[in-house]
Design a protein around this motif. Structure first.
Motif, short mmCIF file in Angstrom:
data_model
loop_
_atom_site.label_atom_id
_atom_site.label_comp_id
_atom_site.label_asym_id
_atom_site.label_seq_id
_atom_site.Cartn_x
_atom_site.Cartn_y
_atom_site.Cartn_z
N CYS A 129 -16.02 7.83 -13.95
CA CYS A 129 -14.80 8.32 -14.59
C CYS A 129 -14.93 8.34 -16.11
CB CYS A 129 -13.61 7.45 -14.21
SG CYS A 129 -13.38 7.35 -12.45
N GLU B 288 -16.82 11.59 -18.81
CA GLU B 288 -16.27 12.79 -19.45
C GLU B 288 -15.93 12.55 -20.92
OE1 GLU B 288 -12.78 14.02 -17.36
OE2 GLU B 288 -11.64 12.27 -18.02
N LEU C 14 0.29 6.98 -22.64
CA LEU C 14 -1.03 6.90 -22.05
C LEU C 14 -1.79 8.15 -22.42
CD1 LEU C 14 -3.00 5.36 -20.33
CD2 LEU C 14 -2.31 6.78 -18.43
N ASN C 15 -2.80 7.98 -23.22
CA ASN C 15 -3.57 9.15 -23.59
C ASN C 15 -5.04 8.95 -23.26
OD1 ASN C 15 -4.49 7.38 -25.50
ND2 ASN C 15 -3.37 8.31 -27.18
N PHE C 16 -5.82 9.96 -23.55
CA PHE C 16 -7.23 9.98 -23.23
C PHE C 16 -7.92 8.72 -23.74
CE2 PHE C 16 -10.87 12.55 -22.06
CZ PHE C 16 -11.89 11.95 -22.75
N PHE D 202 -16.48 3.23 -11.96
CA PHE D 202 -15.73 3.45 -13.20
C PHE D 202 -16.53 4.25 -14.21
CE2 PHE D 202 -11.65 1.47 -12.89
CZ PHE D 202 -11.78 0.54 -11.87
N SER E 207 -6.88 5.52 -21.98
CA SER E 207 -7.35 5.53 -20.61
C SER E 207 -8.83 5.18 -20.56
CB SER E 207 -7.09 6.91 -20.02
OG SER E 207 -7.73 7.05 -18.79
N LYS E 208 -9.61 5.73 -21.48
CA LYS E 208 -11.04 5.45 -21.49
C LYS E 208 -11.33 4.04 -21.95
CE LYS E 208 -12.00 9.31 -19.81
NZ LYS E 208 -11.90 9.33 -18.35
N GLU F 191 -3.54 15.81 -24.15
CA GLU F 191 -4.34 14.72 -23.62
C GLU F 191 -3.54 13.45 -23.56
OE1 GLU F 191 -7.96 14.67 -25.70
OE2 GLU F 191 -8.87 16.10 -24.33
N SER F 192 -2.29 13.58 -23.23
CA SER F 192 -1.51 12.38 -22.98
C SER F 192 -0.35 12.76 -22.07
CB SER F 192 -0.97 11.81 -24.29
OG SER F 192 -0.12 12.75 -24.91
N TRP F 193 0.11 11.78 -21.36
CA TRP F 193 1.24 12.01 -20.48
C TRP F 193 2.52 11.94 -21.29
CZ3 TRP F 193 -0.05 14.19 -16.33
CH2 TRP F 193 -1.23 13.85 -15.65
N LYS G 76 -9.08 5.26 -14.20
CA LYS G 76 -10.01 6.17 -13.55
C LYS G 76 -9.62 7.63 -13.71
CE LYS G 76 -10.90 3.52 -9.51
NZ LYS G 76 -11.14 3.70 -8.09
N TYR G 77 -8.55 7.85 -14.44
CA TYR G 77 -8.05 9.21 -14.46
C TYR G 77 -9.05 10.16 -15.09
CZ TYR G 77 -4.97 13.08 -14.51
OH TYR G 77 -4.45 14.31 -14.28
N LEU G 78 -9.22 11.32 -14.50
CA LEU G 78 -10.11 12.34 -15.04
C LEU G 78 -9.28 13.37 -15.80
CD1 LEU G 78 -12.65 12.96 -12.19
CD2 LEU G 78 -13.02 11.80 -14.33
N TRP G 79 -9.54 13.48 -17.09
CA TRP G 79 -8.69 14.32 -17.92
C TRP G 79 -9.21 15.75 -18.01
CZ3 TRP G 79 -4.41 12.04 -20.40
CH2 TRP G 79 -4.33 10.65 -20.23
N ARG G 80 -10.51 15.89 -17.96
CA ARG G 80 -11.07 17.23 -18.14
C ARG G 80 -11.09 17.98 -16.83
NH1 ARG G 80 -12.63 18.47 -23.60
NH2 ARG G 80 -11.71 16.65 -24.56
N LYS H 279 -4.99 4.51 -13.74
CA LYS H 279 -4.91 4.98 -15.12
C LYS H 279 -6.29 4.98 -15.76
CE LYS H 279 -0.26 3.46 -16.27
NZ LYS H 279 0.49 2.43 -16.98
#
Lengths: 580, 412
Positions: B38, B41, B7-9, B35, B12-13, A257-259, A418-422, A416
């Motif tokens: 997004c 989740e 940059l992690n979850f 927003f 980002s949130k 869950e991270s880049w 708005k990124y959807l991770w799931r 960044k």
């Protein structure tokens, strides 16, 4: 390589590859006549990598699941990634010959395949169908929490704890450690010796292969393509076949869950190259894309700087010897040479050249700019046409580039956020919380639909086509916002028949370099300690390469120290301004 | 370390949330919705260690967006609230209550009532005991809606009564509502808190059915029980009740005294001062002066002609009687440094004269007494007033001129 023949001399199955591309037995060094091309290359289509144990397809008992090993999962990931690279235009040899050979080599070296199981090591597999009523009674079994903490992927402690406790309270027969056979074993392995595979490392593999083939793509570009979604990384596991059930500890391994950071992938790549015992990589010569001269050209264009600066970057590159084949080419395992970050290096060269020409002390560059502005005002267009473009004005360039940069940075920041991770494929630690997970997922989808409708006409744009340039400037624009053709006349002068800078001074970023091995950096960059112009230029390349400015700063320091080496040795301690 | 920049979850949130916040503050509902889409989740990740988890965030933010967004309908809103109710057991009743508020704002009283009844009957193990306060609130609001129904029936009954009809059915219904409302309202006001609307309604019920003692007790508790937070309205309600009941001036004054202490600028201070001025007791009259001076300390009273006339009347009376000038002196002592600029500037003189002649008259009197006939305010107003040849201004001038030495004694 599916080369499983036993060696004629020692009957081992332990093959390596000579420089000439022939197979040789590592145990007895017997060289065969067999070469790579002969080898069966439908390795990739066949997911049965393992030759060590028979895989039993336990259909029905695990609702259609089968036994699978972690390295098989990674293999699928690599496959997907390299296919994506192929779609981007990378040569097909990369997939069929280079990457898969590297991978097989890795499997062999880390003793996951292609070798005899070392004596005494048994696979303590805990698969889905195993009943584990004696979980707590086995003292040798590592505690679940311990395993979870070993994993590199981040997770919340709470989930881990609740997962661990839910498993230890087992009384039924369906406790789940992992969907894979060796998930728990994988996390437990001694990292140092065997270079355990991780998701970021898949990118290291990719880059290693790209470097071998000398594809015109830098590591920062690769990572950018990953973030932009052109190369699968984040949720690749959703492409695993149905029967490869992913749960429990597998999530820790495959669900990141991270880049990944540039440094991370870069360092692992070198570790990997050494681990695989690879020979010297193909030469990086002047005609190669990764050569500083080429990359400087590209970055100068992207930074909207005059083409004339290229002469200067070439001069600097030549003077400090960073264009030499031996400097640039990768020699795995060679600890004495500095590992080269081609993209960062090229960017740093440009920064140094800008400092040489414009000083960038928040004062001189603006003076020069005013001077150029005056000249430009007085010249007519005809005059400019004949003398090769208007005088380059730093101020104008700064304004134009800053504006574009701010716009792009703002876009990037919103992306960044708005990124959807799931993804669609649900992830659950154990069968127990499967229904909860599915319910949550359903609710998330509902809410996304509901609020998505209220977002107005803003639709999620199609993934932009992958492009090598993030900023582009056209000479056809009449508003004068393209500086490629501008002239450096205003900042240069002739001395003894040689073209030299009008700026006589230079300031060093740092007088003394740090010991990289001790603190990880050559210098420590703090914005407040340096001029704003310098910070701006670092920021520009930081954006283009998607890395922290401090990395570019490090390279700048390194270049400066090479450039002014002699003078540094002679100079007084506290004098930091040099005369060229 | 470089991990800070990863940059992690979570990061980002967090960034996503701050964009939502900006959009909400600027009332950009579409952007906020974009927003939020997004952000949702986050529900799939466990945040139980955080102070406010994503489910609560989504509930609150989603409510705001759906309430204000132009394309959002009540139907969607209700659907959303129902989903939110399922998200967190610990929050269930709170969500129900807020949903009810929104329904009431939208005029859907029946739906609100239904939701309240539903929520009241909710049971969930030990949560029911933990969320005891919320249940009481829900019952209280249901009681409030019962009171509204009672009110309606009462109105119908009174109208019928005029026509000579005795409508038993309506009366029965009315009494029914009364019983339901009274039970719940009585319960909630036992708990220390600010329950203005419940108290008012309950007292209204009690008065109608003649339960004056009970009403008085309730109001006394509400105003004087130290466990309850200090609430000026409590005293106002008590005062109004006592007034309705025709109580003695003494009890009315004691009710308002505390109000003066808590909120010297309350609008009832005029009534208070009026009562006090008329009192036979010296102390009360002095208190009256204190009260009116204190009220006029506040900017909101600057142009209140009635207040000024109270002050003017009292000051005039004191000056004429030549007794108790020290009262004025005492009050003026702490004000003489700033009242002149605050109330009696030349600019204000002009403005007051233009906008409200009565106001300027009263103020001029006070200014003339406190600052003497040569003060800016008095000079201007009196000059203007005499020009218009209105009688009272001539009288004013005479009065102030005659009593000019007073101001010396006061300001000395």
């Amino acid at each position: 390589r599916d080369f499983n023949e036993r060696c004629a001399q020692c009957s081992e199955v332990n093959w390596g590859l000579t420089d000439g591309g022939r197979f040789y037995c590592r145990s007895c060094h017997n060289v065969t006549e067999r070469t790579r091309e002969v080898v069966n290359t439908d390795f990739i289509t066949n997911s049965r990598v393992q030759t060590i144990s028979k895989r039993l397809k336990k259909e029905g008992k695990n609702d259609g699941g089968c036994e699978w090993y972690i390295c098989e999962g990674f293999q699928l990931v690599l496959k997907k990634q390299v296919e994506a690279l192929e779609a981007l235009g990378v040569c097909p040899q990369m997939k069929d010959e280079i990457l898969c050979n590297f991978w097989r080599c890795y499997l062999q070296k880390s003793k996951q395949a292609y070798c005899k199981r070392p004596a005494g090591e048994t696979v303590k597999a805990l698969s889905v169908c195993e009943s584990s009523t004696d979980v707590d009674s086995d003292p040798e079994r590592p505690s679940l929490l311990h395993l979870l903490s070993l994993s590199e992927s981040e997770g919340d402690l709470q989930t881990d704890c609740s997962f661990a406790s839910s498993v230890s309270k087992v009384s039924e027969s369906t406790s789940v450690y992992s969907g894979s056979v060796d998930g728990s074993l994988y996390l437990m392995k001694n990292q140092k010796e065997k270079l355990r595979m991780t998701m970021p490392m898949t990118l290291s593999f990719c880059y290693l292969a790209l470097l071998w083939v000398r594809e015109p793509i830098t590591l920062s570009e690769l990572l950018r393509f990953v973030v932009e979604g052109h190369i699968p990384y984040m949720n690749v596991f959703q492409h695993f076949p149905e029967k490869m059930k992913l749960c429990g500890l597998d999530l820790k391994i495959f669900c990141v869950e991270s880049w990944p950071l540039y440094e991370e992938v870069f360092n692992k790549m070198h570790e990997l190259a050494a681990f695989l015992d690879l020979p010297r990589f193909p030469d990086i010569t002047e005609s190669c894309f990764l050569h500083p001269d080429m990359l400087c050209m590209k970055y100068l264009m992207e930074a909207n700087l005059p083409d004339e600066l290229h002469n200067w970057t070439c001069r600097v590159v030549k003077k400090i010897g960073i264009g030499e084949v031996d400097f640039l080419t990768l020699m795995p395992g060679n600890k004495s040479t500095r590992k080269v970050k081609y993209d960062v290096l090229a960017a740093a060269v440009i920064v140094v050249v800008l400092k040489l020409l414009f000083l960038l002390d928040d004062h001189y560059e603006w003076l020069l700019s005013e001077f150029a502005e005056e000249r430009n005002k007085n010249n007519t267009e005809v005059c400019m046409f004949y003398s090769g473009g208007p005088y380059f004005e730093f101020r104008k360039w700064y304004e134009v580039v800053k504006h574009s940069l701010d716009v792009e940075q703002k876009k990037l920041d919103e992306e960044k956020a708005k990124y959807l991770w799931r993804c669609e494929k649900p992830l659950f630690y154990s069968v127990k919380n499967k229904s909860k997970v599915l319910k949550r997922r359903q609710m998330v989808v509902n809410l996304q639909n509901q609020f998505g409708k209220l977002s107005g006409s803003v639709q999620r744009a199609e993934k932009p086509n992958p492009s090598s340039f993030q900023l582009s400037w056209s000479e056809e624009n009449t508003d004068g916002s393209c500086f490629h053709g501008h002239s450096l006349k205003g900042v240069l002068q002739e001395k003894c028949g040689l073209l030299t800078t009008m700026n006589p001074d230079y300031w060093l970023c740092t007088v003394k370099l740090c010991n990289e091995k001790l603190c990880g950096h050559l210098a420590h960059y703090r914005e407040v300690e340096f001029p704003q112009s310098y910070h701006f230029v670092l920021g520009l390349f930081s954006f283009l390469l998607r890395i922290q400015p401090s990395y570019i700063h490090d390279e700048v320091c390194m270049i400066e120290h090479r450039l002014f080496n002699k003078k540094l040795c002679k100079k007084l301690k506290y004098n930091t301004v040099l005369r060229k | 370390s470089s991990n800070e920049y990863k940059l992690n979850f979570k990061k980002s949130k967090e960034a996503c949330l701050s964009y939502i916040q900006d959009a909400l503050l600027q009332k950009q509902w579409k952007r906020a919705a974009e927003f939020l889409t997004c952000y949702v989740e986050s529900l799939e990740k466990d945040y139980s260690r955080e102070h406010i988890g994503p489910s609560e965030m989504i509930w609150r933010i989603g409510t705001e967006i759906l309430w204000h967004h132009s394309q959002s309908r009540m139907k969607e809103f209700n659907c959303f609230m129902e989903q939110m109710k399922t998200l967190g057991v610990k929050r269930y009743l709170k969500v129900c209550l807020e949903h009810v508020f929104h329904l009431l704002c939208n005029g859907q009283i029946d739906e609100a009532y239904q939701n309240l009844s539903l929520a009241e009957s909710w049971r969930f193990g030990e949560q029911t005991a933990i969320q005891d306060k919320e249940i009481k609130l829900i019952q209280a609001y249901r009681g409030l809606l019962d009171y509204c129904s009672w009110s309606k029936q009462k109105k119908i009954l009174l109208e019928h009564g005029e026509d000579g009809f005795a409508d038993l059915a309506v009366e029965q219904e009315m009494h029914g509502y009364f019983r339901k409302a009274a039970v719940n309202l009585k319960e909630i006001i036992k708990i220390p808190g600010v329950w203005d609307v419940f108290v008012k309604c309950y007292v209204d019920l009690l008065e109608f059915y003649g339960e004056h003692n009970e009403a008085r007790q309730v109001l006394n508790e509400y105003a004087y029980n130290s466990k309850f937070p200090a609430n000026p309205n409590a005293h106002v309600y008590l005062y109004q009740f006592l007034k309705r009941q025709g109580e003695s001036k003494k009890s009315l004054i004691s009710a308002l005294k505390i109000l003066h202490d808590i909120v010297p600028s309350h609008e009832l201070m005029i009534d208070f001062n009026t009562m006090l001025q008329k009192s036979k007791k010296r102390k009360k009259r002095q208190l009256g002066l204190e009260v009116i001076f204190a009220a006029l300390d506040y900017a909101g009273w600057k142009e209140n002609a009635k207040a000024w006339s109270c002050l003017a009347r009292q000051v005039k009376q004191i000056v004429i009687s030549e007794k108790h000038l020290d009262w004025i002196k005492q009050e003026w002592n702490s004000r003489k440094d700033w009242w002149p600029d605050f109330h009696f500037s030349r600019y204000l003189a002009k403005r007051n004269w233009q906008e409200n002649k009565s106001l300027s008259y009263e103020k001029a009197l006070v200014a003339g007494i406190l600052l003497g006939k040569d003060c800016k305010y008095f000079k201007y107003v009196s000059h203007q007033g005499c020009k218009t040849r209105v009688k009272r201004f001539r009288m004013l001038k005479k009065f102030v001129t005659r009593h000019n030495p007073v101001y010396l004694r006061i300001s000395g």
